[in-house]
Design a protein around this motif. Structure first.
Motif, PDB file in Angstrom:
ATOM      1  N   TYR A   1      92.925  37.180  23.817  1.00 62.58           N
ATOM      2  CA  TYR A   1      93.766  38.338  24.119  1.00 62.58           C
ATOM      3  C   TYR A   1      93.887  38.376  25.633  1.00 62.58           C
TER       4      TYR A   1
ATOM      5  N   SER B   1      95.481  40.323  29.030  1.00 67.75           N
ATOM      6  CA  SER B   1      96.024  41.591  29.504  1.00 67.75           C
ATOM      7  C   SER B   1      95.747  41.730  30.997  1.00 67.75           C
TER       8      SER B   1
ATOM      9  N   LYS C   1      86.920  48.439  27.761  1.00 71.16           N
ATOM     10  CA  LYS C   1      87.512  47.668  26.647  1.00 71.16           C
ATOM     11  C   LYS C   1      86.435  47.316  25.631  1.00 71.16           C
TER      12      LYS C   1
ATOM     13  N   GLU D   1      85.556  50.411  23.724  1.00 66.64           N
ATOM     14  CA  GLU D   1      86.641  50.699  22.790  1.00 66.64           C
ATOM     15  C   GLU D   1      86.501  49.846  21.524  1.00 66.64           C
TER      16      GLU D   1
ATOM     17  N   SER E   1      88.025  51.561  18.118  1.00 61.32           N
ATOM     18  CA  SER E   1      89.233  52.306  18.460  1.00 61.32           C
ATOM     19  C   SER E   1      90.272  51.516  19.259  1.00 61.32           C
ATOM     20  N   SER E   2      90.175  50.188  19.236  1.00 61.49           N
ATOM     21  CA  SER E   2      91.142  49.376  19.973  1.00 61.49           C
ATOM     22  C   SER E   2      92.503  49.434  19.293  1.00 61.49           C
ATOM     23  N   MET E   3      93.537  49.478  20.109  1.00 59.27           N
ATOM     24  CA  MET E   3      94.911  49.480  19.590  1.00 59.27           C
ATOM     25  C   MET E   3      95.343  48.075  19.158  1.00 59.27           C
ATOM     26  N   GLN E   4      94.581  47.073  19.545  1.00 62.80           N
ATOM     27  CA  GLN E   4      94.868  45.690  19.151  1.00 62.80           C
ATOM     28  C   GLN E   4      94.203  45.450  17.793  1.00 62.80           C
ATOM     29  N   ARG E   5      94.940  45.680  16.728  1.00 58.34           N
ATOM     30  CA  ARG E   5      94.360  45.705  15.374  1.00 58.34           C
ATOM     31  C   ARG E   5      93.683  44.404  14.965  1.00 58.34           C
TER      32      ARG E   5
ATOM     33  N   GLN F   1      90.552  43.913  16.944  1.00 59.41           N
ATOM     34  CA  GLN F   1      89.542  44.846  16.440  1.00 59.41           C
ATOM     35  C   GLN F   1      88.960  44.350  15.114  1.00 59.41           C
TER      36      GLN F   1
ATOM     37  N   ASN G   1      97.719  38.695  21.138  1.00 64.66           N
ATOM     38  CA  ASN G   1      98.854  39.385  21.743  1.00 64.66           C
ATOM     39  C   ASN G   1     100.050  39.323  20.804  1.00 64.66           C
ATOM     40  N   LYS G   2     100.909  40.319  20.929  1.00 58.52           N
ATOM     41  CA  LYS G   2     102.161  40.321  20.172  1.00 58.52           C
ATOM     42  C   LYS G   2     103.247  39.814  21.099  1.00 58.52           C
TER      43      LYS G   2
END
Length: 122
Positions: free
Chosen positions: A32, A34, A45, A48, A53-57, A60, A113-114
């Motif tokens: 990943y 960033s 990070k 998280e 609770s990471s937004m990167q499913r 996570q 990454n998307k």
């Protein structure tokens, strides 16, 4: 107590560095990539991810599956700040991140990454 104050003061005086980092899964090699305007906050990070609770499913999910010990946090490049009143740190960091994303292509089987559909039109 004096040592504690001294360490706190050293932390405050440490220059805030912006740059690009990656979180690498040492089991399957996925990454990943960033950026951060404050690389001292990378522990945030980690927190998280440990909190779920990471937004990167996908990141996570694999963090939960493989555990924290399977992941390595690495700084890829520090942003060189220009001493100019016209220097836009946020924009420069975005361009640097785009460069690393183009170089490493951390998408699909290679990473978390998307892919930005607009990036391929440039």
């Amino acid at each position: 107590m004096d040592r504690r104050k001294e360490l706190a003061q050293q932390y405050k005086e440490t220059e805030i560095e912006a740059g690009i980092f990656q979180i690498r899964n040492s089991v399957n090699g996925k990454i990943y990539v960033s950026s951060s305007r404050n690389l001292k906050n990378l522990n945030g990070k980690r927190f998280e991810l440990n909190a779920g609770s990471s937004m990167q499913r996908l990141l996570q999910a694999e963090w939960n599956e493989y555990g924290e010990e399977a992941f390595v946090f690495e700084i890829l490049e520090l942003l060189e700040k220009e001493k100019s009143e016209f220097f836009d740190e946020k924009d420069a960091l975005k361009k640097l991140e785009e460069s690393w994303l183009e170089k490493l292509k951390p998408y699909g089987d290679r990473g978390y990454n998307k892919e930005n559909p607009d990036a391929s039109r440039k």
